[in-house]
Design an enzyme around this catalytic site. Structure first.
Site, PDB file in Angstrom:
ATOM      1  N   HIS A 164      -6.821   1.552 -11.184  1.00  0.00           N
ATOM      2  CA  HIS A 164      -8.307   2.063 -11.600  1.00  0.00           C
ATOM      3  C   HIS A 164      -8.288   2.781 -12.757  1.00  0.00           C
ATOM      4  O   HIS A 164      -7.376   3.075 -13.443  1.00  0.00           O
ATOM      5  CB  HIS A 164      -8.842   2.736 -10.181  1.00  0.00           C
ATOM      6  N   CYS A 180      -2.105   4.983  -6.087  1.00  0.00           N
ATOM      7  CA  CYS A 180      -2.663   3.989  -7.080  1.00  0.00           C
ATOM      8  C   CYS A 180      -2.031   4.270  -8.409  1.00  0.00           C
ATOM      9  O   CYS A 180      -1.240   5.035  -8.810  1.00  0.00           O
ATOM     10  CB  CYS A 180      -4.095   4.303  -7.239  1.00  0.00           C
TER      11      CYS A 180
END
Length: 204
Positions: A164, A180
C-alpha cells in the site's frame, strides 16, 4: 528470454539515494499514532535511532524467483527494502524503495498473490487497538491525509497483508509497519495501475 537492459526503466530518482531528502521529519506536528494490528501503522515522529536504508538497490532477474511472469510478478526484498515489479510481457521492470515490518516476528516470507485492489482504502483499527487506545477514531476514510494505507492498496492472499501507499514519507526505507509493505503514494499508483488481480507476489 534475455532482456535488453537498455529498455529496462527504473522508478528511481534522487530522493531514493539522498537520505536527507527522503527521510526528513516533517516539522514538530507529528502525525497521529494510528495503528492496525497485523497490518500497518502510522508512527509518531521519526526516531534518530532508526537507521535509514537507501543504498541497497540492485537489479534482479525474475527468473531467479519465479517460473514465469504470468499476470506479472512482484518481489518484495525485505533486506534491501525494495520492491521489484515485472510486467507479464517483461517489457516493464520497476524498482521502488519500501518500508518493511518493524520486527522479524511481524515478517512473513513466501509466495502469495494479489487478491483485491482498492483505491483510497478505508482504515479501521481492530477492537483490541480501540480498547487500548479509545481516543483513536473508529475509521479513517479513504483519501484522508492521515490514512495509514495511503491512496492505493493491493490486498494479498495472506489475511491482513497488503502492499500500500503512505502519506508519511518518513517511513520509506525503514522498518515501520506491522507486516505490510509500504511505498510512496506515487509509486503505489504506478504499481496499482499495472497490477491485475492474480499477480504473483513473493516476499524474501
Amino acid at each position: 528470454p534475455t532482456r535488453d537492459r537498455k529498455h529496462i526503466s527504473f522508478a528511481l530518482n534522487r530522493r531514493h539515494f539522498v537520505a536527507g531528502a527522503a527521510f526528513t521529519a516533517v516539522g514538530a506536528a507529528a502525525l497521529p499514532a494510528l495503528a492496525m494490528e497485523g497490518s500497518t501503522e502510522m508512527l509518531p515522529g521519526a526516531s534518530s535511532s532508526v537507521r535509514h536504508n537507501a543504498s541497497s538497490f540492485r537489479m534482479l532477474d525474475w527468473q531467479d524467483y519465479f517460473e514465469n511472469t504470468r499476470k506479472g510478478a512482484i518481489l518484495a526484498d525485505l533486506t534491501s527494502r525494495a520492491l521489484h515489479f515485472w510486467s507479464e510481457d517483461q517489457s516493464i521492470y520497476r524498482l521502488y524503495p519500501t518500508s518493511v515490518p518493524l520486527s522479524e516476528d511481524l515478517t512473513r516470507r513466501g509466495r502469495t498473490e494479489v487478491v483485491q485492489k482498492v483505491e483510497n482504502p478505508t482504515w479501521r483499527p481492530t477492537a483490541a487497538m480501540k480498547e487500548r487506545h479509545p481516543e483513536w477514531p473508529d475509521v479513517v476514510e479513504g483519501g484522508a491525509p492521515d490514512n495509514p494505507l495511503g491512496v492505493r492498496a493491493l490486498y494479498l492472499g495472506w489475511p491482513a497483508y497488503r502492499i500500500h501507499g503512505t502519506h508519511d514519507t518518513r517511513k520509506i526505507g525503514r522498518r515501520s509497519s506491522n507486516g505490510c509493505i509500504g511505498l510512496y503514494n506515487e509509486h503505489i499508483e504506478e504499481v496499482f495501475d499495472r497490477t491485475p488481480v492474480g499477480t504473483q507476489v513473493k516476499l524474501i
